[in-house]
Scaffold this active site. Structure first.
Site, PDB file in Angstrom:
ATOM      1  N   TYR A 290       0.850  -1.190   0.000  1.00 58.85           N
ATOM      2  CA  TYR A 290       0.000   0.000   0.000  1.00 58.85           C
ATOM      3  C   TYR A 290       0.888   1.244   0.000  1.00 58.85           C
ATOM      4  CZ  TYR A 290      -3.669  -3.256   1.480  1.00 58.85           C
ATOM      5  OH  TYR A 290      -4.546  -4.304   1.550  1.00 58.85           O
TER       6      TYR A 290
ATOM      7  N   ASN B 185     -12.623  -1.460  -5.671  1.00 63.17           N
ATOM      8  CA  ASN B 185     -12.340  -2.122  -6.950  1.00 63.17           C
ATOM      9  C   ASN B 185     -13.552  -2.960  -7.376  1.00 63.17           C
ATOM     10  OD1 ASN B 185     -11.352  -3.492  -9.157  1.00 63.17           O
ATOM     11  ND2 ASN B 185      -9.800  -4.640  -8.023  1.00 63.17           N
TER      12      ASN B 185
ATOM     13  N   CYS C 184      -6.259  -6.407  -7.282  1.00 63.19           N
ATOM     14  CA  CYS C 184      -6.050  -5.721  -6.003  1.00 63.19           C
ATOM     15  C   CYS C 184      -5.495  -6.673  -4.940  1.00 63.19           C
ATOM     16  CB  CYS C 184      -7.342  -5.056  -5.537  1.00 63.19           C
ATOM     17  SG  CYS C 184      -8.745  -6.167  -5.389  1.00 63.19           S
ATOM     18  N   HIS C 185      -5.654  -7.976  -5.139  1.00 57.35           N
ATOM     19  CA  HIS C 185      -5.102  -8.947  -4.185  1.00 57.35           C
ATOM     20  C   HIS C 185      -3.570  -8.903  -4.151  1.00 57.35           C
ATOM     21  CE1 HIS C 185      -5.216 -11.051  -8.060  1.00 57.35           C
ATOM     22  NE2 HIS C 185      -4.138 -11.691  -7.633  1.00 57.35           N
TER      23      HIS C 185
ATOM     24  N   GLU D  84      -0.768 -18.001  -7.696  1.00 58.25           N
ATOM     25  CA  GLU D  84       0.003 -17.239  -8.681  1.00 58.25           C
ATOM     26  C   GLU D  84       1.492 -17.542  -8.568  1.00 58.25           C
ATOM     27  OE1 GLU D  84      -0.886 -13.066  -8.571  1.00 58.25           O
ATOM     28  OE2 GLU D  84      -2.882 -13.376  -9.416  1.00 58.25           O
TER      29      GLU D  84
END
Length: 167
Positions: free
Chosen positions: A99, A120, A128-129, A154
């Site tokens: 952030y 979002n 946004c994750h 991911e």
């Protein structure tokens, strides 16, 4: 509308042919906490295609950059939120930013970035994750367990990831 694929439910709102809001894939007991509507029994092919792509995003089987080329979407958010989401769109698959990193780029506070991310409307499509706190996962509207799951998928898929042709 809510579309079911196997045991997952994906909420989506379209304006014309453009996606303006979606949920991540959720279980039946979770979906109605995030989206009102009925489960569509025979969705249009285009809507089913979008739901299938969102499911692939959830399991990290396709990169969001490729998805943004495949899906027609429109961001209907305040200007500051759009600036934050534009930065988030550039975070690479399997990577994260804090952030604070985003706040520095926009000359604002990490809290303001977090509030923008909470707005979002296209989670997974705009990842946004991938935004985390300095020393923790931070927050996620769908719960930290889901954020952790997506990030782990991911990272696992990043090493040998081959972008599957989708449609």
């Amino acid at each position: 509308m809510i579309i079911q694929i196997e045991e997952y439910f994906i909420g989506m709102i379209f304006k014309g042919n453009q996606l303006v809001r979606n949920t991540i894939p959720l279980r039946r007991e979770e979906i109605f906490n995030f989206m009102d509507g009925e489960v569509v029994s025979n969705p249009e092919d285009e809507h089913l295609k979008v739901a299938e792509i969102i499911l692939k995003l959830y399991f990290a089987e396709i990169d969001d950059k490729k998805v943004r080329e495949l899906i027609s979407y429109k961001l209907e958010v305040p200007e500051f939120t759009k600036k934050v989401l534009d930065i988030v769109k550039d975070i690479e698959f399997g990577k994260t930013l804090t952030y604070g990193d985003i706040a520095k780029k926009l000359n604002t506070s990490p809290r303001a970035v977090g509030m923008a991310l909470k707005r979002n409307p296209l989670p997974l499509i705009i990842p946004c994750h991938r935004v985390v706190a300095k020393n923790s996962l931070g927050g996620y509207s769908y719960g930290l367990d889901k954020k952790k799951f997506i990030l782990e998928r991911e990272r696992l898929n990043m090493v040998s990831f081959k972008f599957n042709k989708v449609y």
